[in-house]
Design an enzyme around this catalytic site. Structure first.
Site, PDB file in Angstrom:
ATOM      1  N   GLU A  45       0.885  -1.284  -0.026  1.00 46.03           N
ATOM      2  CA  GLU A  45      -0.019  -0.067   0.118  1.00 46.03           C
ATOM      3  C   GLU A  45       0.838   1.269  -0.008  1.00 46.03           C
ATOM      4  O   GLU A  45       1.993   1.219   0.859  1.00 46.03           O
ATOM      5  CB  GLU A  45      -0.904  -0.018   1.287  1.00 46.03           C
ATOM      6  CG  GLU A  45      -1.804  -1.219   1.393  1.00 46.03           C
ATOM      7  CD  GLU A  45      -2.899  -1.116   0.721  1.00 46.03           C
ATOM      8  OE1 GLU A  45      -3.400  -0.309   0.183  1.00 46.03           O
ATOM      9  OE2 GLU A  45      -3.775  -2.073   0.793  1.00 46.03           O
ATOM     10  N   THR A  46       0.473   2.276  -0.843  1.00 45.26           N
ATOM     11  CA  THR A  46       1.177   3.510  -0.507  1.00 45.26           C
ATOM     12  C   THR A  46      -0.174   4.610  -0.077  1.00 45.26           C
ATOM     13  O   THR A  46      -1.387   4.469  -0.703  1.00 45.26           O
ATOM     14  CB  THR A  46       1.315   4.121  -1.969  1.00 45.26           C
ATOM     15  OG1 THR A  46       2.606   3.215  -2.434  1.00 45.26           O
ATOM     16  CG2 THR A  46       1.944   5.644  -1.910  1.00 45.26           C
TER      17      THR A  46
END
Length: 262
Positions: free
Chosen positions: A46-47
């Protein structure tokens, strides 16, 4: 455009443990196409992108493939970035998200995430998932994610996924949780996402929105210690609070740098 980039390991007190997330502060929102390209380039589960609005923080999460409706470890990573690096003045951080307002309370370098409870209900397993598993579950439930319950922690360690079969199903934005009662903790789990760039997520905070109420009911206790049994291992302290869950953990900063969008 030059942007700041922080990579943080969440749900761990050690570098190279837990789940790595990238955190990118923004002054204003960029087009979704650019956000997704950045997430792909970062190549972690995830970013998190956020815009500081003063009293609240507008937060969004992207995998290398899609925007997510909820993500625990990247929320923890963002809170850690704000408090330990960017000197955010408050110990309570309110995030505006696709899952409503989420509060993170910071106490003694531990981050307490106040998330929605998602009690899973009895379900049937799609044939594509069933056929992809080398060990069949004893019980099947579902909320956002499928929750597959097994007899022992060893079963969870031994589970293997036939990805060719597994990837024939699309659960966006959900996944498949496998779980059992723990030997040295209350419960253990692993998390898999079909058709995703990263098959097994190292530590999945959002999955515990279902795991906490499920195991709280089964074990007749509201405070729980959980371990996600990926190669990186994640440790989570959990509380069941009716329609909410508290997911607590630590984080470590791995890297600080910059990225350019053109």
């Amino acid at each position: 455009m030059k942007l700041e980039l922080y990579q943080i390991d969440a749900f761990t007190d050690k570098i190279f443990g837990g789940n790595p997330a990238c955190v990118v502060p923004l002054k204003d929102w960029l087009p979704d196409e650019i956000l997704l390209k950045i997430a792909k380039e970062n190549a972690v589960a995830e970013t998190a992108f956020f815009v500081n609005k003063g009293d609240t923080i507008h937060l969004r999460w992207f995998t290398p493939d899609i925007e997510m409706d909820l993500c625990g470890h990247a929320t923890l990573a963002t809170a850690h970035c704000l408090k330990s690096i960017l000197n955010y003045p408050k110990d309570q951080i309110i995030f505006e998200t696709l899952s409503g307002d989420l509060t993170v309370l910071v106490k003694h370098d531990v981050y307490h995430l106040d998330f929605p409870s998602r009690m899973p209900t009895v379900s049937e397993l799609p044939e594509a998932i069933k056929n992809s598993l080398n060990i069949q579950p004893k019980e099947v439930y579902k909320s956002r994610d499928y929750v597959l319950v097994y007899d022992t922690e060893q079963d969870i360690k031994n589970i293997k996924i036939n990805r060719q079969l597994f990837d024939t199903i699309n659960l966006d934005p959900g996944g498949v949780i496998v779980t059992a009662k723990g030997e040295n903790c209350d419960f253990v789990s692993r998390f898999f996402t079909p058709q995703a760039s990263i098959l097994e997520d190292p530590v999945t905070g959002s999955a515990h929105c279902s795991l906490i109420p499920f195991w709280s009911s089964r074990l007749k206790k509201n405070e729980l210690h959980a371990i996600q049994m990926s190669d990186r291992v994640g440790t989570l302290r959990c509380q069941n609070k009716k329609d909410r869950v508290i997911i607590s953990g630590q984080a470590k900063t791995y890297s600080i740098g910059n990225l350019w969008t053109e």
